[in-house]
Motif scaffolding. Sequence first.
Motif, PDB file in Angstrom:
ATOM      1  N   ILE A   1      12.808  -7.035  38.485  1.00 51.24           N
ATOM      2  CA  ILE A   1      13.298  -5.759  37.970  1.00 51.24           C
ATOM      3  C   ILE A   1      14.750  -5.614  38.416  1.00 51.24           C
ATOM      4  CG2 ILE A   1      12.881  -3.275  37.864  1.00 51.24           C
ATOM      5  CD1 ILE A   1      10.100  -3.951  39.181  1.00 51.24           C
ATOM      6  N   GLU A   2      15.648  -5.402  37.466  1.00 55.96           N
ATOM      7  CA  GLU A   2      17.081  -5.331  37.780  1.00 55.96           C
ATOM      8  C   GLU A   2      17.649  -3.955  37.426  1.00 55.96           C
ATOM      9  OE1 GLU A   2      18.276 -10.042  37.191  1.00 55.96           O
ATOM     10  OE2 GLU A   2      18.883  -8.580  35.676  1.00 55.96           O
ATOM     11  N   TRP A   3      18.349  -3.371  38.393  1.00 57.59           N
ATOM     12  CA  TRP A   3      19.010  -2.085  38.198  1.00 57.59           C
ATOM     13  C   TRP A   3      20.481  -2.222  38.583  1.00 57.59           C
ATOM     14  CZ3 TRP A   3      15.858   2.474  37.410  1.00 57.59           C
ATOM     15  CH2 TRP A   3      14.486   2.269  37.593  1.00 57.59           C
ATOM     16  N   ARG A   4      21.376  -1.631  37.841  1.00 54.94           N
ATOM     17  CA  ARG A   4      22.756  -1.419  38.247  1.00 54.94           C
ATOM     18  C   ARG A   4      22.842   0.047  38.701  1.00 54.94           C
ATOM     19  NH1 ARG A   4      27.642  -3.751  37.049  1.00 54.94           N
ATOM     20  NH2 ARG A   4      26.547  -5.648  37.682  1.00 54.94           N
ATOM     21  N   ILE A   5      23.107   0.256  39.965  1.00 57.72           N
ATOM     22  CA  ILE A   5      23.036   1.595  40.530  1.00 57.72           C
ATOM     23  C   ILE A   5      24.345   1.943  41.230  1.00 57.72           C
ATOM     24  CG2 ILE A   5      20.540   1.393  40.824  1.00 57.72           C
ATOM     25  CD1 ILE A   5      20.994   1.076  43.832  1.00 57.72           C
ATOM     26  N   ASP A   6      24.468   3.215  41.593  1.00 53.68           N
ATOM     27  CA  ASP A   6      25.619   3.709  42.342  1.00 53.68           C
ATOM     28  C   ASP A   6      25.166   4.063  43.758  1.00 53.68           C
ATOM     29  OD1 ASP A   6      27.173   6.274  43.366  1.00 53.68           O
ATOM     30  OD2 ASP A   6      28.537   5.188  42.038  1.00 53.68           O
ATOM     31  N   VAL A   7      25.864   3.519  44.736  1.00 50.22           N
ATOM     32  CA  VAL A   7      25.572   3.831  46.137  1.00 50.22           C
ATOM     33  C   VAL A   7      26.852   4.381  46.763  1.00 50.22           C
ATOM     34  CG1 VAL A   7      24.797   2.957  48.367  1.00 50.22           C
ATOM     35  CG2 VAL A   7      23.833   1.997  46.256  1.00 50.22           C
ATOM     36  N   GLY A   8      26.939   5.682  46.847  1.00 43.26           N
ATOM     37  CA  GLY A   8      28.129   6.293  47.440  1.00 43.26           C
ATOM     38  C   GLY A   8      29.416   5.945  46.722  1.00 43.26           C
ATOM     39  N   GLY A   9      29.354   5.857  45.396  1.00 44.44           N
ATOM     40  CA  GLY A   9      30.541   5.527  44.612  1.00 44.44           C
ATOM     41  C   GLY A   9      30.806   4.049  44.458  1.00 44.44           C
ATOM     42  N   VAL A  10      29.944   3.193  45.010  1.00 47.90           N
ATOM     43  CA  VAL A  10      30.095   1.737  44.904  1.00 47.90           C
ATOM     44  C   VAL A  10      29.016   1.183  43.979  1.00 47.90           C
ATOM     45  CG1 VAL A  10      30.097  -0.443  46.175  1.00 47.90           C
ATOM     46  CG2 VAL A  10      31.072   1.619  47.221  1.00 47.90           C
ATOM     47  N   GLU A  11      29.418   0.372  43.006  1.00 50.67           N
ATOM     48  CA  GLU A  11      28.447  -0.266  42.117  1.00 50.67           C
ATOM     49  C   GLU A  11      27.626  -1.289  42.884  1.00 50.67           C
ATOM     50  OE1 GLU A  11      30.396  -2.007  38.752  1.00 50.67           O
ATOM     51  OE2 GLU A  11      29.847  -0.313  37.475  1.00 50.67           O
ATOM     52  N   ALA A  12      26.320  -1.277  42.655  1.00 52.91           N
ATOM     53  CA  ALA A  12      25.436  -2.199  43.355  1.00 52.91           C
ATOM     54  C   ALA A  12      24.364  -2.698  42.408  1.00 52.91           C
ATOM     55  CB  ALA A  12      24.790  -1.521  44.558  1.00 52.91           C
TER      56      ALA A  12
END
Length: 202
Positions: free
Chosen positions: A88-99
């Motif tokens: 399962i792949e997600w492109r997420i935001d962690v404190g303004g950083v792409e992860a």
Amino acid sequence: MSTDATSEVTQLVLRERQSRDRGWYEEMADCFADRSVVRMSWFTGSGADFVRATRDMAGRHDLAVHRLGPPTVRLLGKRALVELPLIIEWRIDVGGVEADLASACRSQYRAQRDGTGTWRITRITSIYEKDTLTPALPNTRLDIDPQDLAAYRPSYRCLAWDLNRRGYEVGDDHLGDDRPDAVQAQYQDEMTWLHQSSTPAA
């Protein structure tokens, strides 16, 4: 084992995943039997409700994509068991950083041929293996307090952390390789179901 039936069941499982990723919800719904059950990290309920919840998830821009491995099919009469490895792949935001969040698991599908001769899914159960969370861009850093992740199980730690912060409810009772006894019991239950061809699908 019938080659045609094996191919039909394989395509059923792959079509369910493709339809979910592409937003083809009518086609996704057609993959499920009327009395079906889905159990995974963020959802437990009927197949029909799973389709509706998936549509709602996509409306929140929370939908992931799935990278699939070759499925294994066991067929007995009108019943089939499929194990589908996936990430399962997600492109997420962690404190303004792409992860990028990647969660490895294997989904177990029960399928049964209905009165019209059509194979449909009667159950999906996910078994979680491990996950990773990494910056999407070089020379960037994720600022996450390790204590925020410490309470989560290693088989789906990052996935649970991310989904819970989005407002989904992910408990600690899901199947994972860090609890091998429960996983072994799941395999035994699936094989028992396969060989109980005289009982209704569950």
